[in-house]
Scaffold this motif. Structure first.
Motif, PDB file in Angstrom:
ATOM      1  N   HIS A  90      44.269  41.741  -0.116  1.00 28.66           N
ATOM      2  CA  HIS A  90      43.010  41.004   0.013  1.00 28.66           C
ATOM      3  C   HIS A  90      43.267  39.487  -0.023  1.00 28.66           C
ATOM      4  O   HIS A  90      42.711  38.733   0.780  1.00 28.66           O
ATOM      5  CB  HIS A  90      42.072  41.418  -1.121  1.00 28.66           C
ATOM      6  N   LEU A  91      44.116  39.054  -0.929  1.00 28.18           N
ATOM      7  CA  LEU A  91      44.454  37.631  -1.012  1.00 28.18           C
ATOM      8  C   LEU A  91      45.220  37.174   0.224  1.00 28.18           C
ATOM      9  O   LEU A  91      45.005  36.065   0.732  1.00 28.18           O
ATOM     10  CB  LEU A  91      45.270  37.362  -2.273  1.00 28.18           C
ATOM     11  N   HIS A  92      46.111  38.019   0.732  1.00 24.96           N
ATOM     12  CA  HIS A  92      46.879  37.678   1.930  1.00 24.96           C
ATOM     13  C   HIS A  92      45.957  37.474   3.132  1.00 24.96           C
ATOM     14  O   HIS A  92      46.116  36.510   3.884  1.00 24.96           O
ATOM     15  CB  HIS A  92      47.898  38.785   2.227  1.00 24.96           C
ATOM     16  N   ALA A  97      43.540  33.712   6.926  1.00 22.41           N
ATOM     17  CA  ALA A  97      42.403  33.160   7.665  1.00 22.41           C
ATOM     18  C   ALA A  97      42.324  31.646   7.487  1.00 22.41           C
ATOM     19  O   ALA A  97      42.029  30.916   8.440  1.00 22.41           O
ATOM     20  CB  ALA A  97      41.111  33.822   7.202  1.00 22.41           C
ATOM     21  N   CYS A  98      42.606  31.160   6.288  1.00 23.21           N
ATOM     22  CA  CYS A  98      42.596  29.712   6.051  1.00 23.21           C
ATOM     23  C   CYS A  98      43.698  29.019   6.849  1.00 23.21           C
ATOM     24  O   CYS A  98      43.468  27.961   7.451  1.00 23.21           O
ATOM     25  CB  CYS A  98      42.778  29.409   4.572  1.00 23.21           C
ATOM     26  N   TYR A 102      42.909  26.192   9.740  1.00 20.66           N
ATOM     27  CA  TYR A 102      43.210  24.786   9.510  1.00 20.66           C
ATOM     28  C   TYR A 102      44.597  24.355   9.967  1.00 20.66           C
ATOM     29  O   TYR A 102      44.842  23.165  10.154  1.00 20.66           O
ATOM     30  CB  TYR A 102      43.039  24.447   8.024  1.00 20.66           C
ATOM     31  N   PHE A 103      45.520  25.278  10.141  1.00 25.48           N
ATOM     32  CA  PHE A 103      46.875  24.926  10.557  1.00 25.48           C
ATOM     33  C   PHE A 103      47.300  25.799  11.734  1.00 25.48           C
ATOM     34  O   PHE A 103      48.339  26.445  11.700  1.00 25.48           O
ATOM     35  CB  PHE A 103      47.865  25.098   9.389  1.00 25.48           C
ATOM     36  N   ASN A 104      46.478  25.837  12.780  1.00 23.03           N
ATOM     37  CA  ASN A 104      46.812  26.669  13.923  1.00 23.03           C
ATOM     38  C   ASN A 104      47.948  26.057  14.740  1.00 23.03           C
ATOM     39  O   ASN A 104      48.341  24.909  14.538  1.00 23.03           O
ATOM     40  CB  ASN A 104      45.580  26.936  14.787  1.00 23.03           C
ATOM     41  N   SER A 105      48.487  26.818  15.659  1.00 24.38           N
ATOM     42  CA  SER A 105      49.672  26.386  16.398  1.00 24.38           C
ATOM     43  C   SER A 105      49.385  25.210  17.326  1.00 24.38           C
ATOM     44  O   SER A 105      50.304  24.488  17.703  1.00 24.38           O
ATOM     45  CB  SER A 105      50.227  27.559  17.205  1.00 24.38           C
ATOM     46  N   VAL A 114      55.527  27.323   9.059  1.00 23.45           N
ATOM     47  CA  VAL A 114      56.101  27.254   7.710  1.00 23.45           C
ATOM     48  C   VAL A 114      55.129  27.863   6.698  1.00 23.45           C
ATOM     49  O   VAL A 114      55.532  28.639   5.819  1.00 23.45           O
ATOM     50  CB  VAL A 114      56.447  25.794   7.341  1.00 23.45           C
ATOM     51  N   MET A 115      53.845  27.528   6.822  1.00 21.24           N
ATOM     52  CA  MET A 115      52.859  28.059   5.882  1.00 21.24           C
ATOM     53  C   MET A 115      52.679  29.569   6.053  1.00 21.24           C
ATOM     54  O   MET A 115      52.508  30.285   5.068  1.00 21.24           O
ATOM     55  CB  MET A 115      51.538  27.329   6.055  1.00 21.24           C
TER      56      MET A 115
END
Length: 150
Positions: A90-92, A97-98, A102-105, A114-115
């Protein structure tokens, strides 16, 4: 009399407006090859779209009876194992999704990778930690009960 004279002008203007293409479809530079503006669709993936949404909702809904069973029955190896698997998943999904938002390719190609790699490594470490805690120690439910009464 003046209305009759203006009618052909209105007709020709209306014809020009109906023949005109929208600006998004007009080719501005004819020297630019058309392959530059070609749109490619990504390949379909079973873990995204509706399957991804179904998995996310299923994991979220599974937490409710697991936590309810732990509250009513107390410490149990079955509920500890289920909580040790479902909660990290659930946390994964939430952190993934975050990262996707916010850090899409497109915005952050290197940082996003990296994230994402860090997320997968931390999820794997959390699953291993929950397994070790449930098998070699008191278990998640008993730990939470002791923390609650302390």
């Amino acid at each position: 009399m003046s209305l009759r004279l203006a009618t052909p002008t209105l007709r020709s203007t209306a014809r020009l407006l109906t023949r005109q293409q929208p600006m998004g479809l007009v080719k501005i530079h004819s020297s630019v090859p058309s392959q530059v503006n070609a749109v490619t669709t990504p390949p379909t993936d079973r873990l995204h779209g509706s399957y991804h949404w179904d998995i996310e909702r299923g994991v979220s809904l599974a937490l409710v009876p697991i936590i309810g069973a732990q509250l009513t029955m107390g410490a149990s190896p079955v509920t500890d194992t289920l909580l040790g698997v479902v909660l990290p998943l659930h946390l994964h999904i939430g952190f993934d999704a975050c990262i996707t938002d916010y850090f899409n390719s497109r915005k952050a190609p290197i940082l996003g990778k990296v994230m994402t790699a860090t997320l997968y490594a931390s999820t794997a470490a959390t699953l291993v930690g929950c397994y070790q805690f449930n098998t070699n120690d008191i278990g998640i439910t008993e730990f939470l009960a002791r923390v609650w009464t302390a």
